[in-house]
Write a protein that holds these residues in place. Structure first.
Motif, PDB file in Angstrom:
ATOM      1  N   LYS A 103       0.853  -1.272  -0.115  1.00  0.00           N
ATOM      2  CA  LYS A 103       0.002   0.099   0.118  1.00  0.00           C
ATOM      3  C   LYS A 103       0.854   1.242   0.040  1.00  0.00           C
ATOM      4  N   THR A 104       2.102   1.125  -0.537  1.00  0.00           N
ATOM      5  CA  THR A 104       3.012   2.208  -0.245  1.00  0.00           C
ATOM      6  C   THR A 104       2.728   2.946  -1.636  1.00  0.00           C
ATOM      7  N   ARG A 105       3.508   4.063  -1.688  1.00  0.00           N
ATOM      8  CA  ARG A 105       3.139   5.175  -2.807  1.00  0.00           C
ATOM      9  C   ARG A 105       3.903   4.451  -4.025  1.00  0.00           C
ATOM     10  N   LYS A 106       3.099   4.565  -5.192  1.00  0.00           N
ATOM     11  CA  LYS A 106       3.332   3.993  -6.492  1.00  0.00           C
ATOM     12  C   LYS A 106       4.159   4.837  -7.199  1.00  0.00           C
ATOM     13  N   THR A 107       5.215   5.282  -6.836  1.00  0.00           N
ATOM     14  CA  THR A 107       6.114   6.286  -7.851  1.00  0.00           C
ATOM     15  C   THR A 107       7.313   5.447  -7.995  1.00  0.00           C
ATOM     16  N   VAL A 108       8.212   6.209  -8.850  1.00  0.00           N
ATOM     17  CA  VAL A 108       9.481   5.478  -9.220  1.00  0.00           C
ATOM     18  C   VAL A 108      10.544   5.247  -7.930  1.00  0.00           C
ATOM     19  N   ILE A 109      10.601   6.578  -7.259  1.00  0.00           N
ATOM     20  CA  ILE A 109      11.326   6.412  -6.072  1.00  0.00           C
ATOM     21  C   ILE A 109      10.361   6.798  -5.053  1.00  0.00           C
ATOM     22  N   ASP A 110      10.397   6.507  -3.770  1.00  0.00           N
ATOM     23  CA  ASP A 110       9.594   7.072  -2.558  1.00  0.00           C
ATOM     24  C   ASP A 110       9.936   8.428  -2.202  1.00  0.00           C
ATOM     25  N   ASP A 111      11.282   8.619  -2.040  1.00  0.00           N
ATOM     26  CA  ASP A 111      11.655  10.185  -1.465  1.00  0.00           C
ATOM     27  C   ASP A 111      13.060  10.336  -1.733  1.00  0.00           C
ATOM     28  N   TYR A 112      13.770  11.341  -1.399  1.00  0.00           N
ATOM     29  CA  TYR A 112      14.994  11.620  -1.360  1.00  0.00           C
ATOM     30  C   TYR A 112      15.341  12.597  -0.356  1.00  0.00           C
ATOM     31  N   LEU A 113      16.755  12.699  -0.181  1.00  0.00           N
ATOM     32  CA  LEU A 113      17.378  13.703   0.745  1.00  0.00           C
ATOM     33  C   LEU A 113      18.501  14.159  -0.185  1.00  0.00           C
ATOM     34  N   LEU A 114      18.735  15.673  -0.102  1.00  0.00           N
ATOM     35  CA  LEU A 114      19.889  16.304  -0.993  1.00  0.00           C
ATOM     36  C   LEU A 114      20.109  17.354  -0.172  1.00  0.00           C
ATOM     37  N   ASP A 115      21.308  17.529   0.428  1.00  0.00           N
ATOM     38  CA  ASP A 115      21.798  18.946   0.743  1.00  0.00           C
ATOM     39  C   ASP A 115      22.632  19.817   0.345  1.00  0.00           C
ATOM     40  N   GLU A 116      23.126  20.790   0.463  1.00  0.00           N
ATOM     41  CA  GLU A 116      23.982  21.801  -0.127  1.00  0.00           C
ATOM     42  C   GLU A 116      25.390  21.271  -0.362  1.00  0.00           C
ATOM     43  N   HIS A 117      25.715  20.259   0.401  1.00  0.00           N
ATOM     44  CA  HIS A 117      27.126  19.696   0.413  1.00  0.00           C
ATOM     45  C   HIS A 117      27.184  18.528  -0.770  1.00  0.00           C
ATOM     46  N   GLY A 118      26.135  18.085  -1.218  1.00  0.00           N
ATOM     47  CA  GLY A 118      26.192  17.080  -2.336  1.00  0.00           C
ATOM     48  C   GLY A 118      25.750  15.735  -1.889  1.00  0.00           C
ATOM     49  N   ASN A 119      25.404  15.428  -0.694  1.00  0.00           N
ATOM     50  CA  ASN A 119      24.865  14.286   0.070  1.00  0.00           C
ATOM     51  C   ASN A 119      23.562  13.704  -0.392  1.00  0.00           C
ATOM     52  N   MET A 120      23.532  12.730  -0.920  1.00  0.00           N
ATOM     53  CA  MET A 120      22.280  12.536  -1.603  1.00  0.00           C
ATOM     54  C   MET A 120      21.838  11.138  -1.277  1.00  0.00           C
ATOM     55  N   VAL A 121      20.850  10.975  -0.601  1.00  0.00           N
ATOM     56  CA  VAL A 121      19.986   9.673  -0.212  1.00  0.00           C
ATOM     57  C   VAL A 121      18.673   9.321  -0.939  1.00  0.00           C
ATOM     58  N   ILE A 122      18.684   8.296  -1.698  1.00  0.00           N
ATOM     59  CA  ILE A 122      17.213   7.742  -2.270  1.00  0.00           C
ATOM     60  C   ILE A 122      16.745   6.826  -1.217  1.00  0.00           C
ATOM     61  N   PHE A 123      15.261   7.126  -1.299  1.00  0.00           N
ATOM     62  CA  PHE A 123      14.463   5.921  -0.537  1.00  0.00           C
ATOM     63  C   PHE A 123      13.745   5.283  -1.349  1.00  0.00           C
ATOM     64  N   LEU A 124      13.713   3.661  -1.162  1.00  0.00           N
ATOM     65  CA  LEU A 124      12.970   2.712  -2.093  1.00  0.00           C
ATOM     66  C   LEU A 124      12.190   2.031  -1.049  1.00  0.00           C
TER      67      LEU A 124
END
Length: 324
Positions: A103-124
């Protein structure tokens, strides 16, 4: 990047359930998405975690590598990358059995985090993660080869046909309904007339695949059995020179392997003759000299009255050891 990745490129073991996903992106966005799946597979491959459909799992991405996936250098700055990730988060995706399993969201990825230092985290979500890690059937996708394709329609058609292709340059034919192709290539309502769909999507995608990859594709139209005017299906003939697996070294047959083969042949013969004494002769065609072959058979013949079931294997191993 590891030495193996430098040599063969990043190879995504694309789960066939995920490969049949229906979504629409541009070529650059799709390549970022495939790299996210690759990184998730690489990061969690040895994990013993149980992936729950209602939870999301973080995948750390290399900001600089993501930038390199964007061909237009003007769009490599922070705001444009943030915009790209937002598109992935908001783009709907249809996957078989998703409604029943999650019953989770049906999108390509669920969410992401991106800060000004370029740290990137994608949530699946956990359902996608379970298919990435615990896949039972998959297609090996070389992302370096995929990146040669500059349009989303060509990438998706290549991915779809790669699912069916066979090793050793084997020619294979596969049929798809026109409606299926519209969905897989992300053009459900666009180009409603088949002629337009063929000219603008199918023909151009096939030309791009033939020019830029190790796959050669030809298409043939299959018309409706009753209405011989309407095109109902498209039959693709696939000739793929790209390997189905990567990094495997070919090993020449050795004497030890031939001995193991002989033992395995005895096992099979043994299972068929559980209730009776089996004639104790070695199979012909092994890599033994005639003298070794005769000595092995002689020792087995002497013990024929005692060789049954599991004891037969033990006697053969003893005979081989003493003779060699």
């Amino acid at each position: 990047m590891s030495k193996e990745e430098e040599k063969t490129g990043k190879v995504l073991l694309q789960d066939n359930w995920l490969a049949r996903s229906v979504y629409s992106l541009n070529a650059c966005q799709n390549m970022v998405y495939l790299h996210v799946l690759y990184q998730a597979q690489k990061s969690y491959l040895r994990s013993e975690a149980e992936f729950l459909p209602e939870k999301t799992y973080p995948v750390e991405m290399d900001y600089l590598e993501v930038k390199e996936l964007i061909p237009d250098k003007r769009k490599r700055h922070y705001k444009e990358i943030e915009r790209l990730l937002t598109v992935l988060r908001e783009t709907p995706v249809s996957r078989k059995a998703m409604e029943e399993e999650s019953k989770t969201r049906k999108t390509v990825i669920d969410d992401y985090l991106l800060d000004e230092h370029g740290n990137m985290v994608i949530f699946l979500n956990g359902l996608v993660m379970s298919h990435i890690i615990s896949h039972t059937s998959y297609t090996a996708l070389n992302l370096r080869m995929m990146q040669q394709l500059k349009t989303f329609k060509a990438q998706r058609l290549y991915e779809t046909l790669r699912f069916w292709s066979q090793p050793n340059e084997y020619r294979l034919s596969q049929e798809y309904k026109v409606e299926q192709l519209r969905e897989l290539l992300g053009v459900k309502s666009k180009y409603a007339a088949y002629k337009e769909f063929k000219r603008n999507i199918l023909v151009k995608a096939i030309e791009e695949i033939n020019e830029r990859t190790n796959m050669q594709v030809a298409m043939q139209e299959i018309k409706h059995r009753v209405n011989q005017v309407k095109v109902e299906k498209v039959k693709f003939t696939i000739y793929d020179r790209e390997p189905r697996s990567y990094g495997a070294k070919k090993v020449k047959p050795s004497r030890e392997r031939e001995i193991e083969k002989a033992k395995e042949q005895f096992k099979k013969k043994e299972r068929k003759s559980r209730e009776e004494v089996v004639v104790n002769r070695l199979p012909q065609g092994l890599a033994f000299s005639q003298q070794v072959y005769d000595r092995l058979n002689k020792e087995l013949d002497e013990k024929a009255d005692y060789i049954r079931d599991g004891f037969r294997k033990k006697q053969l191993e003893e005979a081989v050891t003493r003779t060699l």
